[in-house]
Design an enzyme around this catalytic site. Structure first.
Site, PDB file in Angstrom:
ATOM      1  CG  HIS A  54      -0.170   0.020   2.522  1.00  0.00           C
ATOM      2  ND1 HIS A  54       0.338   1.160   3.106  1.00  0.00           N
ATOM      3  CD2 HIS A  54       0.189  -0.996   3.341  1.00  0.00           C
ATOM      4  CE1 HIS A  54       0.958   0.860   4.223  1.00  0.00           C
ATOM      5  NE2 HIS A  54       0.890  -0.453   4.399  1.00  0.00           N
ATOM      6  CD  GLU A  86       1.952  -5.903   7.776  1.00  0.00           C
ATOM      7  OE1 GLU A  86       2.260  -7.075   7.449  1.00  0.00           O
ATOM      8  OE2 GLU A  86       2.552  -4.898   7.359  1.00  0.00           O
TER       9      GLU A  86
END
Length: 236
Positions: free
Chosen positions: A42, A116
């Site tokens: 990201h 994550e």
């Protein structure tokens, strides 16, 4: 986080698209189909700017700079001919994906398996201290100790299986050239654990910055080969 990885491994050697929240797709014809997968970290988020580890779902938004990076990333990836697009269930990956998905006229599939690595008891601690806390267990995974557990979180077996299952889902959807928006630690550690040609020194020399990406060829059944590693993209 990438800076922290580099610091420690240097010394150890080591228009928005429609969104589909489904976890299963058609299995027709998928078999052991090989794929080229592009794992994209990201763009800059408010969590990055804070300097604190933030792995909670849904997590923080992109910053203004991050949104610019996402737009520039879409331009850089414009000629890649992706046939599917996925993002984790975290806001920062979905916002990063939006310009690329729109440019390729794709729908965005949400895949929680590429989120994550949960920080457990290290949630909210300084990223600068990650190597003496949050990432100690993941570094052990790379040395073969998949039973090492992040306190209050997952071990290497659970992490590896989670991402593998996510990629099996991608394969079942008959995707052959998917782009998958994920997170720095997830991309680096999963790639290093699974690619037969992984160069673990890149964790120190070329860690995954915001908007960086790894391209791998292969399949969940036959294994993976890294064909491109871009840790330091020029996105502004």
């Amino acid at each position: 986080m990438a800076t922290a990885v580099a610091a420690t491994t240097a010394t150890t050697g080591i228009a928005s698209a429609d969104i589909d929240f489904g976890n299963s797709g058609s299995s027709s014809g998928s078999g052991n189909r090989e794929m080229t997968i592009t794992l994209v970290r990201h763009a800059e988020s408010a969590g990055n700017v804070s300097g604190l580890i933030d792995t909670k779902v849904p997590g923080p938004d992109l910053t203004a700079r991050g949104r610019t990076q996402a737009d520039n990333l879409a331009l850089q990836l414009a000629d890649k001919k992706y046939d599917c697009a996925f993002a984790s269930n975290m806001v920062r990956t979905e916002q990063t994906a939006a310009p690329t998905v729109a440019k390729h006229n794709l729908s965005l599939n949400i895949q929680p398996g590429v989120r994550e690595i949960e920080a457990g008891q290290y949630e909210g601690t300084p990223e600068a201290e990650a190597m003496s806390g949050y990432l100690q267990a993941p570094l052990k995974w790379l040395s073969g100790d998949l039973n090492a557990r992040i306190p209050g979180s997952i071990d290497g077996n659970e992490f590896d299986s989670r991402v593998d299952q996510a990629l099996l889902d991608v394969q079942r959807r008959n995707c052959t050239n998917p782009v998958i928006f994920s997170h720095g630690a997830t991309i680096m550690f999963w790639s290093m654990l699974n690619a037969g040609n992984a160069d673990k020194s890149k964790l120190g020399t070329d860690p995954m910055r915001n908007g960086g990406h790894v391209v791998l060829k292969g399949s969940p059944q036959k294994g993976w080969t890294i064909v491109e590693w871009v840790g330091h993209p020029d996105l502004g």
